[in-house]
Design a protein around this motif. Structure first.
Motif, short mmCIF file in Angstrom:
data_model
loop_
_atom_site.label_atom_id
_atom_site.label_comp_id
_atom_site.label_asym_id
_atom_site.label_seq_id
_atom_site.Cartn_x
_atom_site.Cartn_y
_atom_site.Cartn_z
N VAL A 1 -0.17 -84.22 31.78
CA VAL A 1 1.16 -84.38 31.42
C VAL A 1 1.57 -85.82 31.81
CG1 VAL A 1 3.45 -83.47 32.25
CG2 VAL A 1 1.64 -81.82 31.41
N CYS A 2 1.20 -86.27 33.24
CA CYS A 2 1.75 -87.66 33.40
C CYS A 2 0.50 -88.58 33.61
CB CYS A 2 2.47 -87.20 34.70
SG CYS A 2 1.35 -87.18 35.98
N GLY A 3 -0.42 -88.68 33.04
CA GLY A 3 -1.53 -89.65 33.08
C GLY A 3 -1.71 -90.17 34.66
N ALA A 4 -1.92 -89.13 35.30
CA ALA A 4 -2.13 -89.45 36.78
C ALA A 4 -3.57 -89.91 37.23
CB ALA A 4 -1.77 -88.06 37.70
N GLU A 5 -3.49 -90.64 38.26
CA GLU A 5 -4.70 -91.22 38.74
C GLU A 5 -5.07 -90.18 40.03
OE1 GLU A 5 -6.65 -94.69 41.71
OE2 GLU A 5 -5.11 -95.09 40.19
N VAL A 6 -6.26 -89.39 39.88
CA VAL A 6 -6.73 -88.40 40.81
C VAL A 6 -7.99 -88.39 41.46
CG1 VAL A 6 -6.65 -85.79 41.01
CG2 VAL A 6 -5.31 -86.93 39.39
N HIS A 7 -8.01 -88.21 42.63
CA HIS A 7 -9.34 -87.92 43.41
C HIS A 7 -9.37 -86.69 44.24
CE1 HIS A 7 -9.93 -92.42 42.72
NE2 HIS A 7 -8.71 -92.62 42.89
N ASN B 1 -14.00 -76.33 44.82
CA ASN B 1 -13.86 -76.43 46.32
C ASN B 1 -13.73 -77.53 46.96
OD1 ASN B 1 -15.40 -73.62 45.64
ND2 ASN B 1 -17.18 -74.95 45.31
N SER B 2 -12.91 -78.43 46.42
CA SER B 2 -12.43 -79.55 47.17
C SER B 2 -11.39 -79.15 48.23
CB SER B 2 -12.10 -80.54 46.22
OG SER B 2 -11.41 -81.59 46.74
N GLN B 3 -11.48 -79.63 49.38
CA GLN B 3 -10.33 -79.47 50.33
C GLN B 3 -9.33 -80.73 50.58
OE1 GLN B 3 -11.52 -77.33 53.82
NE2 GLN B 3 -13.27 -76.40 52.87
N SER B 4 -9.45 -81.66 49.71
CA SER B 4 -8.55 -82.72 49.59
C SER B 4 -8.42 -83.04 48.23
CB SER B 4 -9.22 -83.81 50.81
OG SER B 4 -10.39 -84.54 50.15
N LEU B 5 -7.21 -83.70 48.31
CA LEU B 5 -6.82 -84.35 46.89
C LEU B 5 -5.77 -85.50 46.91
CD1 LEU B 5 -6.86 -83.34 43.79
CD2 LEU B 5 -4.72 -82.70 44.21
N ALA B 6 -5.97 -86.59 46.09
CA ALA B 6 -4.89 -87.66 46.01
C ALA B 6 -4.59 -87.75 44.75
CB ALA B 6 -5.65 -88.98 46.53
N PHE B 7 -3.10 -87.83 44.67
CA PHE B 7 -2.71 -87.82 43.35
C PHE B 7 -1.57 -88.69 43.31
CE2 PHE B 7 0.38 -85.91 40.31
CZ PHE B 7 -0.48 -85.58 39.27
N THR B 8 -1.87 -89.61 42.29
CA THR B 8 -0.81 -90.72 42.02
C THR B 8 -0.26 -90.59 40.60
OG1 THR B 8 -2.02 -92.23 43.25
CG2 THR B 8 -0.41 -93.19 41.89
N PRO B 9 1.01 -90.01 40.29
CA PRO B 9 1.43 -89.60 38.98
C PRO B 9 1.80 -91.15 38.21
CG PRO B 9 3.19 -89.42 40.73
CD PRO B 9 1.91 -89.98 41.41
N GLY B 10 1.55 -90.95 36.77
CA GLY B 10 2.11 -92.01 35.81
C GLY B 10 3.26 -91.43 35.31
N LYS B 11 3.50 -91.99 33.93
CA LYS B 11 4.72 -91.70 33.02
C LYS B 11 4.58 -90.26 32.69
CE LYS B 11 7.76 -93.32 29.58
NZ LYS B 11 8.33 -94.34 28.60
N LEU B 12 5.69 -89.48 32.79
CA LEU B 12 5.80 -88.13 32.20
C LEU B 12 5.63 -88.28 30.41
CD1 LEU B 12 8.72 -86.43 33.95
CD2 LEU B 12 6.32 -85.91 34.07
N ARG B 13 4.77 -87.25 30.04
CA ARG B 13 4.48 -87.36 28.42
C ARG B 13 4.86 -85.91 27.93
NH1 ARG B 13 -0.94 -90.46 29.09
NH2 ARG B 13 -1.57 -88.41 29.93
N ALA B 14 5.96 -85.83 27.18
CA ALA B 14 6.25 -84.74 26.28
C ALA B 14 5.10 -84.60 25.30
CB ALA B 14 7.59 -84.69 25.60
N GLY B 15 4.93 -83.26 25.06
CA GLY B 15 3.84 -83.19 23.68
C GLY B 15 3.43 -81.80 23.41
N ASP B 16 2.28 -81.58 22.80
CA ASP B 16 1.74 -80.36 22.60
C ASP B 16 0.52 -80.38 23.59
OD1 ASP B 16 3.59 -80.05 20.63
OD2 ASP B 16 2.30 -80.14 19.06
N TYR B 17 0.48 -79.21 24.36
CA TYR B 17 -0.50 -79.08 25.43
C TYR B 17 -1.23 -77.63 25.17
CZ TYR B 17 1.57 -83.20 27.80
OH TYR B 17 2.12 -84.45 27.87
#
Length: 345
Positions: free
Chosen positions: A58-64, A69-85
Motif C-alpha cells: 500500500v505504501c511502497g515501504a522498505e522492510v527488513h 517466525n521473525s521476532q523483529s521488524l524494521a518498516f520505513t513507509p513510502g508514499k500511500l497509494r490508492a488502488g485495487d488490491y
C-alpha cells in the motif's frame, strides 16, 4: 525512528498492526522487537506476515525482517497509494485483521481503493465480518470515512477460504471526531447462527437456547444463509441495535463443545453488556481507539467515549497509538464502565 518492544502490555499481534497502520498514516518509520515473544508460537505467523506485506504494498515501504517466525521488524513507509488490491492470508488466518491494518491508511489516500481479501472471515480472537459491517463501519462513516463491505464467502478455521470485498473512499479532509457516551434507545435485537456443512439441528439448538435465555421470539432467531463451498464452521451472533450504535457479540462452536454451551457463553456476553450503561463493548472500545485518534489528530479537537470494560488489549493499543500520534488517552471510571478521552497534545 520509533522503537517499540512487542512484548510489552498485551504483547500480541495488535502491536504490530497498529504500528503498521500509523506508520503508513504518519510517514514515521519504526522498529519492532520481541514480536509476540510470550506466545506459544512467537514471531510473525502467516496472518501477521500478510499484514506486513499488505502494508508494504500500500505504501511502497522498505522492510527488513518480513519472514515467517521473525521476532523483529524494521518498516520505513513510502508514499500511500490508492488502488485495487488483493490480499490473501492463504490459511484460515483472519483477513479482517489484514483489512483493519490498511484501512486507516487508505482512507488518507487521494483516491478510492478496492480490496479483495481472502482467509478467515469469522475467527476467534479477531473481529468477524458482521462485527465490522454492523458495529465498526457505521461509526467509521459517522467519523467521515465512507466504506462499503461485501461478504462473498464465509471462512472458518481450519479451512479458511472466506472472501471479502471492500471499497474505501478518501476521507482525510472529512474526518470529524465525535463523542460517543450513550447508546440511545434500543431499536432491536436478533441472533443468527452460521453453520455451513453442519447438521441444521446444531443451529436450531443454539438459537433455541439463546432465545429462551434472552426472551427472544422466533422472528429474532435466524439461521444464516449458506453459500457454495463454505464450511464446515459454526458462529453464533447476537446483534443489539441502538440509536447511536450497534454491538455484535460472537461465540464459535468447535468439536467437543455442545451447542448449549456456545449459546450460554454468548448469553453471558450479551447480559454483561446489557447490565452496563456505557456505549461500547470491550472489543469495539479497543478497535475504535485508532480511527478516533486519527480524527482527533487531524482536527485538533478532543473526543470522548464510554465503554463497559477497559481490557489489557485496549490499554496496550492506547500506548502504541500515543507513540505515533500527538494524542493522549485519559481513562477514568464512569457510571457502569469507563470513560476514555482522546486529547490532542
Amino acid at each position: 525512528m520509533i522503537e517499540i518492544d512487542g512484548s510489552v502490555g498485551e504483547g500480541g499481534g495488535q502491536i504490530l498492526r497498529t504500528s503498521l497502520a500509523l506508520s503508513m498514516c504518519t510517514g514515521q518509520p519504526f522498529t519492532l522487537a520481541r514480536i509476540r515473544v510470550g506466545r506459544n508460537k512467537p514471531g510473525l505467523m502467516r496472518q501477521h506476515l500478510t499484514c506486513v506485506n499488505a502494508a508494504t504494498e500500500v505504501c511502497g515501504a522498505e522492510v527488513h525482517g518480513a519472514e515467517m517466525n521473525s521476532q523483529s521488524l524494521a518498516f520505513t513507509p513510502g508514499k500511500l497509494r490508492a488502488g485495487d488490491y488483493n490480499f490473501n492470508v492463504g490459511t484460515a488466518g483472519s483477513c479482517t485483521l489484514v483489512l483493519q491494518t490498511v484501512w486507516p491508511a487508505l482512507l488518507l489516500a487521494d483516491a478510492p481503493s478496492r480490496l479483495k481479501l481472502g482467509g478467515g472471515t469469522h475467527n476467534p480472537m479477531a473481529p468477524p465480518f458482521h462485527f465490522l459491517e454492523r458495529s465498526y463501519a457505521p461509526l467509521m462513516r459517522k467519523l467521515g470515512a465512507n466504506v462499503e463491505l461485501t461478504l462473498r464467502r464465509l471462512g472458518f478455521y481450519p479451512a479458511g477460504g472466506g472472501e471479502i470485498e471492500v471499497t474505501i473512499w478518501p476521507a482525510e479532509d472529512k474526518l470529524q471526531p465525535f463523542d460517543l457516551t450513550e447508546r440511545g434507545p434500543k431499536q432491536e435485537g436478533f441472533a443468527e447462527c452460521f453453520a455451513p456443512a453442519l447438521p441444521r439441528k446444531v443451529a436450531q439448538r443454539e438459537l433455541e437456547q439463546l432465545g429462551t435465555a434472552l426472551g427472544w421470539n422466533e422472528e429474532q432467531l435466524r439461521i444464516g444463509p449458506v453459500r457454495q463451498n463454505e464450511g464446515p464452521g459454526n458462529a453464533l451472533l447476537a446483534t443489539l441495535v441502538y440509536e447511536n450504535l450497534s454491538e455484535v457479540f460472537t461465540q464459535f462452536g468447535e468439536k467437543g463443545v455442545s451447542a448449549e454451551k456456545v449459546a450460554r457463553d454468548l448469553v453471558r456476553e450479551v447480559r454483561a453488556y446489557q447490565l452496563s450503561e456505557a456505549a461500547l463493548g470491550p472489543h469495539l472500545a479497543d478497535q475504535w481507539a485508532l480511527p478516533l485518534a486519527l480524527a482527533v489528530w487531524k482536527r485538533g479537537r478532543e473526543a470522548t467515549y464510554t465503554c463497559t470494560e477497559l481490557t489489557a488489549h485496549a490499554k496496550t493499543n492506547f500506548e502504541v497509538i500515543e507513540r505515533f500520534l500527538p494524542v493522549t488517552f485519559l481513562t477514568s471510571v464512569a457510571k457502569a464502565g469507563w470513560r476514555i478521552a482522546v486529547k490532542p497534545t
